[in-house]
Every structure is written in C-alpha cells, then in structure tokens.
Scaffold this motif. Structure first.
Motif, PDB file in Angstrom:
ATOM      1  N   UNK A   1       0.784  -1.037  -0.125  1.00 17.98           N
ATOM      2  CA  UNK A   1       0.196   0.009   0.002  1.00 17.98           C
ATOM      3  C   UNK A   1       0.971   1.229   0.016  1.00 17.98           C
ATOM      4  N   UNK A   2       1.832   1.470   0.858  1.00 16.92           N
ATOM      5  CA  UNK A   2       2.849   2.546   0.850  1.00 16.92           C
ATOM      6  C   UNK A   2       3.347   2.596  -0.561  1.00 16.92           C
ATOM      7  N   UNK A   3       3.772   1.459  -1.157  1.00 17.32           N
ATOM      8  CA  UNK A   3       4.426   1.699  -2.553  1.00 17.32           C
ATOM      9  C   UNK A   3       3.707   2.267  -3.387  1.00 17.32           C
ATOM     10  N   UNK A   4       2.409   1.617  -3.478  1.00 17.25           N
ATOM     11  CA  UNK A   4       1.368   2.019  -4.495  1.00 17.25           C
ATOM     12  C   UNK A   4       1.115   3.594  -4.172  1.00 17.25           C
ATOM     13  N   UNK A   5       0.957   4.049  -3.148  1.00 14.45           N
ATOM     14  CA  UNK A   5       0.738   5.556  -2.882  1.00 14.45           C
ATOM     15  C   UNK A   5       1.960   6.490  -3.177  1.00 14.45           C
ATOM     16  N   UNK A   6       3.218   5.847  -2.998  1.00 15.00           N
ATOM     17  CA  UNK A   6       4.293   6.633  -3.273  1.00 15.00           C
ATOM     18  C   UNK A   6       4.644   6.874  -4.791  1.00 15.00           C
ATOM     19  N   UNK A   7       4.109   5.617  -5.650  1.00 21.57           N
ATOM     20  CA  UNK A   7       4.141   5.600  -6.866  1.00 21.57           C
ATOM     21  C   UNK A   7       3.316   6.760  -7.586  1.00 21.57           C
TER      22      UNK A   7
ATOM     23  N   UNK B   1       2.167  18.333   5.550  1.00 27.83           N
ATOM     24  CA  UNK B   1       0.770  18.193   5.956  1.00 27.83           C
ATOM     25  C   UNK B   1       0.021  17.629   4.623  1.00 27.83           C
ATOM     26  N   UNK B   2       0.042  18.221   3.746  1.00 26.80           N
ATOM     27  CA  UNK B   2      -0.776  17.784   2.575  1.00 26.80           C
ATOM     28  C   UNK B   2      -0.304  16.423   2.006  1.00 26.80           C
ATOM     29  N   UNK B   3       1.164  16.156   2.021  1.00 24.59           N
ATOM     30  CA  UNK B   3       1.475  14.849   1.640  1.00 24.59           C
ATOM     31  C   UNK B   3       0.830  13.742   2.579  1.00 24.59           C
ATOM     32  N   UNK B   4       0.820  14.205   3.817  1.00 32.64           N
ATOM     33  CA  UNK B   4       0.154  13.108   4.649  1.00 32.64           C
ATOM     34  C   UNK B   4      -1.223  13.121   4.572  1.00 32.64           C
ATOM     35  N   UNK B   5      -2.074  14.168   4.030  1.00 30.00           N
ATOM     36  CA  UNK B   5      -3.543  14.116   3.725  1.00 30.00           C
ATOM     37  C   UNK B   5      -3.717  13.166   2.441  1.00 30.00           C
ATOM     38  N   UNK B   6      -2.788  13.347   1.459  1.00 24.90           N
ATOM     39  CA  UNK B   6      -2.955  12.430   0.289  1.00 24.90           C
ATOM     40  C   UNK B   6      -2.751  11.121   0.431  1.00 24.90           C
ATOM     41  N   UNK B   7      -1.498  10.797   1.467  1.00 22.23           N
ATOM     42  CA  UNK B   7      -1.385   9.244   1.495  1.00 22.23           C
ATOM     43  C   UNK B   7      -2.558   8.773   2.178  1.00 22.23           C
ATOM     44  N   UNK B   8      -3.250   9.493   3.259  1.00 25.68           N
ATOM     45  CA  UNK B   8      -4.542   8.931   4.101  1.00 25.68           C
ATOM     46  C   UNK B   8      -5.483   8.765   3.025  1.00 25.68           C
ATOM     47  N   UNK B   9      -5.723   9.777   2.014  1.00 22.33           N
ATOM     48  CA  UNK B   9      -6.832   9.528   1.225  1.00 22.33           C
ATOM     49  C   UNK B   9      -6.770   8.427   0.481  1.00 22.33           C
ATOM     50  N   UNK B  10      -5.477   8.073  -0.066  1.00 18.63           N
ATOM     51  CA  UNK B  10      -5.031   6.823  -0.913  1.00 18.63           C
ATOM     52  C   UNK B  10      -5.213   5.743  -0.069  1.00 18.63           C
TER      53      UNK B  10
ATOM     54  N   UNK C   1      -1.439   1.103   8.768  1.00 22.29           N
ATOM     55  CA  UNK C   1      -1.596   2.035   7.596  1.00 22.29           C
ATOM     56  C   UNK C   1      -1.196   3.384   8.046  1.00 22.29           C
ATOM     57  N   UNK C   2      -1.341   3.710   9.494  1.00 19.80           N
ATOM     58  CA  UNK C   2      -0.998   5.018  10.028  1.00 19.80           C
ATOM     59  C   UNK C   2       0.302   5.227   9.782  1.00 19.80           C
ATOM     60  N   UNK C   3       1.258   4.074  10.211  1.00 21.51           N
ATOM     61  CA  UNK C   3       2.658   4.310  10.158  1.00 21.51           C
ATOM     62  C   UNK C   3       3.239   4.423   8.783  1.00 21.51           C
ATOM     63  N   UNK C   4       2.336   3.575   7.764  1.00 18.71           N
ATOM     64  CA  UNK C   4       3.018   3.715   6.470  1.00 18.71           C
ATOM     65  C   UNK C   4       2.404   5.134   5.842  1.00 18.71           C
ATOM     66  N   UNK C   5       1.587   5.711   6.308  1.00 20.25           N
ATOM     67  CA  UNK C   5       1.167   6.725   5.965  1.00 20.25           C
ATOM     68  C   UNK C   5       2.264   7.865   5.969  1.00 20.25           C
ATOM     69  N   UNK C   6       2.568   7.826   7.661  1.00 22.73           N
ATOM     70  CA  UNK C   6       3.632   8.725   8.001  1.00 22.73           C
ATOM     71  C   UNK C   6       4.985   8.479   7.430  1.00 22.73           C
TER      72      UNK C   6
END
Length: 197
Positions: A57-63, A131-140, A173-178
């Motif tokens: 999930x982290x890799x998908x969102x980072x891509x 903060x916006x990167x965190x928000x985007x990762x949370x949405x993803x 998921x919270x850890x991977x988002x951060x």
C-alpha cells in the motif's frame, strides 16, 4: 522552491524533476520499475488471514505521488498483468486468475484507485508539503480499503470483512502513511538540492 513549474502552472512530478528527459522510454522504464517495486514489497509481509499485511500500500501511494496519476496507474496495471500471467509477484505463492478473484481481489482494485488518487493530488502540488502529503497518503489508503473490505464482505459477510480486512491494518496504515510522507519529503529535498546545483 526546488521544483520546476510548467508553462500552465501545473507542478512537475518528482520523476520529471529528477529525470526531465526520456519521453516514452522513461515512462516504460518507470512503469517496469514500479511493477518490480510492487512485487518486492509484496514479499515483505506479515501473514494474516484472509489478507496478508504487506508494504504494497505504501509503495502504491508513493508511486502515485512520485509519478503522477497516469504513470502510477500504468505501473499498477502492469503489475496486475504480470500476476494475471502467472508470474509470482503477489504476496504468498499465488498467481494467475484464481488469485485475482480471491480475498485480495478488492485490494488489488484499490491499488489502482489509490495510485490514481494520490497521483491526482500530487499533480495539484499536495506532494510538496508534509501536511498535504500526509493527507494525500491518507486519502489513498482509504481508497485502498473501500473495495478491499467491500469484496471481503461479499465473500465472508460485512462483520468478518471489517474484523479481518480493516481492523488489523489501522495502526500499520497510519505508520505507512507517515513513513511514506516522510520519504516523499526527503526525496523532494534531494531533488531540490540537485536542481539548485
């Protein structure tokens, strides 16, 4: 700011900032690299039933954040095509059409949604600030879970779907988002130094 802005004012992706040239060859190489990163992250797992916990999930969102929506979705679709063809790219030993209709099928759909959403947000500059990167990762992450839990509900019922497909994954998921947001900010910092130099 450390990143280039195109004529229309749309932020350039991290990939295009780091590698501004290359055209179609760069896109193909990036999609292949993305699919390989997804395959590798599938093997970093904690076995849960019916869905393992992986770093995918982290890799998908980072891509999505690094590539933008279209190239990130292309990377995920290439990864799914590799698995559909029988290559051992998924978590565990499974592959092929049977795997793609099993318990993880909804999450695989969620990969496409998450990559697209984070890519779209990055295209609007959300990847530039913590903060916006965190928000985007949370949405993803939320978009990964919606089809994943919905499909598990079809297979096992709603209560079991939430208990087995959502509850065990909240903390990770919270850890991977951060972690993902921090990695992204570090990558932009490196890119800014390179472009400034």
């Amino acid at each position: 700011m450390g990143y280039r802005m195109p004529m229309a004012g749309r932020p350039v992706s991290l990939l295009d900032t780091v590698a501004p040239r290359g055209g179609a060859a760069k896109a193909v190489a990036a999609a292949v690299l993305g699919s390989l990163l997804l395959a590798a992250s599938a093997k970093v797992q904690v076995p849960f039933w019916p869905v393992p916990m992986t770093m995918q999930s982290m890799v998908v969102l980072l891509l999505g954040m690094a590539y933008g929506s279209r190239l990130a979705v292309a990377s995920v679709l290439l990864y799914l095509a590799e698995g559909l063809a029988g290559l051992p790219v998924f978590a565990g030993a499974g592959a092929g059409p049977a795997y793609m209709t099993g318990p993880t099928a909804g999450y695989l759909v969620g990969f496409v949604l998450g990559a697209w959403a984070t890519g779209r947000l990055a295209e609007r500059g959300w990847d530039r600030a913590p903060l916006t990167a965190l928000a985007a990762m949370a949405v993803g992450h939320a978009l990964l879970f919606v089809p994943g839990v919905a499909w598990l509900a079809v297979l096992f019922g709603a209560e079991k779907a939430v208990a087995a497909g959502l509850a065990p994954f909240w903390a990770a998921s919270l850890l991977k988002t951060a972690l993902g947001a921090a990695l992204l900010q570090g990558a932009w910092s490196v890119a800014a130094r390179r472009t400034a130099g």
